[in-house]
Design an enzyme around this catalytic site. Structure first.
Site, mmCIF file in Angstrom:
data_model
loop_
_atom_site.group_PDB
_atom_site.id
_atom_site.type_symbol
_atom_site.label_atom_id
_atom_site.label_comp_id
_atom_site.label_asym_id
_atom_site.label_seq_id
_atom_site.Cartn_x
_atom_site.Cartn_y
_atom_site.Cartn_z
ATOM 1 N N ARG A 82 -21.060 10.136 4.046
ATOM 2 C CA ARG A 82 -19.758 9.969 3.380
ATOM 3 C C ARG A 82 -18.861 11.174 3.662
ATOM 4 O O ARG A 82 -17.652 11.040 3.837
ATOM 5 C CB ARG A 82 -19.968 9.746 1.885
ATOM 6 N N LYS A 184 -13.874 11.116 -0.307
ATOM 7 C CA LYS A 184 -13.968 12.056 -1.433
ATOM 8 C C LYS A 184 -13.086 13.272 -1.140
ATOM 9 O O LYS A 184 -13.566 14.385 -0.902
ATOM 10 C CB LYS A 184 -15.439 12.442 -1.651
ATOM 11 N N GLU A 220 -11.799 1.643 -10.202
ATOM 12 C CA GLU A 220 -12.866 2.547 -10.664
ATOM 13 C C GLU A 220 -12.281 3.515 -11.675
ATOM 14 O O GLU A 220 -11.121 3.379 -12.080
ATOM 15 C CB GLU A 220 -13.508 3.258 -9.475
#
Ligand code: PLP
Ligand code: COI
Length: 341
Positions: A82, A184, A220
């Site tokens: 990620r 992220k 989210e």
């Protein structure tokens, strides 16, 4: 190894400086070999790209002491992958996967005295991150970068541990369509700071963000993905191109199907259907699974049938199975557990 004298059972989710952190620098097109260092401070140019244009991304994972006394981490390969996606999207060099995992291992081993004991309820949170370090004043990427990993012992992310949360539907967006919601990036969290402060001021634990394009679908929260359970025990998780692909959520879907024999589907979830679910939880490394008892949409209260005193039954089974795998009580799927010691 003698452990530090820490009140493990009363730790919150906050930063405590530990002994060693890993640092590697990227310059002239290559990463140096990196090293563990003692200084927890960072010095850089006042005009560093990270300070001016937020060129930074990070990861979060935990180390656990297992029932039989080993120290392990959970799926660090997925954090490395990620971070690779985050780095590429932010025009940063990739820190190689094997080196990422090795840095995590080194940091945990060097701070073994801070790894909370089995059964304490605490874990060692690891924070790999990377930023553009040299001075840039025109808007362009840096060409010198620093990759670091530090760690800190933590307790539950939400005060009260597993007490069900009350969240609100946010009027703010966290991510833009075709933006950076799926990686992220530090900037996504800067975007959420005003929303979380005002949610807390109004008595809510977190924000439910909706899809930025139509504002009709559940995305989210600021730091976790949603997981819902239908009244006939099916696990449902929102599908969207602008949410972070949570490693916890992906693991829980596997646990639901392969360990608990439940149906699980990843699909678009409309805000309008949330009232029909039986259970709701927030899932992430920090959040583990934190149950949601109530969602407030501009004064309209959606009360989950699982209530405000305990986790719903399916959420509890998912929680127990996942933490059982992480703590070595339940056999993990191949490749999920990286043994450090
Ligand atoms: N969503 C956001 C915005 C997050 O910050 C996190 C935390 O990492 C998650 C979801 C959960 O992801 P993971 O389970 O990989 O920790
Ligand atoms: C995590 O769960 O690791 C997160 O990054 C969430 C939050 C602490 C930002």
């Amino acid at each position: 190894m003698e452990k530090k004298n820490i009140d493990w059972g009363n730790l919150g989710f906050s930063y405590m400086e530990t002994d060693k952190r890993f640092v590697s620098n990227f310059k002239d097109g290559a990463w140096d070999e990196g090293a563990l260092i003692s200084d927890g401070n960072v010095t850089m140019s006042e005009c560093a790209c990270v300070l001016q244009y937020a060129q930074t991304c990070f990861e979060g994972l935990k180390a656990y002491t297992t029932e039989d006394g080993h120290i392990v981490t959970f799926r660090p390969d997925l954090n490395a992958e990620r971070m690779e996606a985050s780095a590429k999207r932010l025009e940063m060099p990739v820190f190689p996967k094997e080196r990422f995992i090795d840095a995590v291992v080194q940091v945990v081993a060097a701070n073994e005295a801070y790894v909370p004991p089995f059964g304490s309820g605490a874990t060692l949170y690891l924070r790999p991150y990377m930023y553009g370090k040299n001075a840039v004043i025109g808007v362009k990427p840096a060409d010198e970068f620093e990759f670091r990993v530090f760690c800190t012992p933590v307790g539950p992310y939400f005060k009260g541990g597993v007490k069900p949360l009350t969240i609100r539907v946010s009027d703010f967006d966290r991510a833009a369509p075709n933006g950076t919601g799926h990686i992220k990036a530090g900037l996504n969290y800067a975007m959420s700071l005003h929303a979380i402060v005002s949610a807390h001021e109004e008595g809510y634990d977190e924000n439910m963000y909706l899809d930025p394009k139509t504002r009709t679908k559940v995305e989210e929260t600021g730091g976790a993905n949603f997981l819902f359970v239908t009244k006939d025990n099916k696990v449902v998780t929102p599908k969207s191109g602008s949410i972070l692909p949570s490693i916890t959520r992906r693991s829980l879907v596997h646990v639901a199907k392969e360990y608990l024999g439940l149906e699980a589907e990843e699909r678009e979830v409309y805000l309008g259907e949330v009232k029909d679910f039986a259970e709701c939880g927030l899932c992430g490394t920090a959040a583990v699974i934190s149950p949601v008892g109530k969602i407030v949409d501009h004064g309209r209260e959606i009360c989950l049938p699982s209530g405000m005193t305990q986790m719903g039954p399916v959420t509890k089974k998912l929680y127990d199975t996942l933490t059982g795998i992480q703590m070595g009580r339940i056999k993990a799927p191949e490749g999920w557990i990286k043994v450090i010691k």
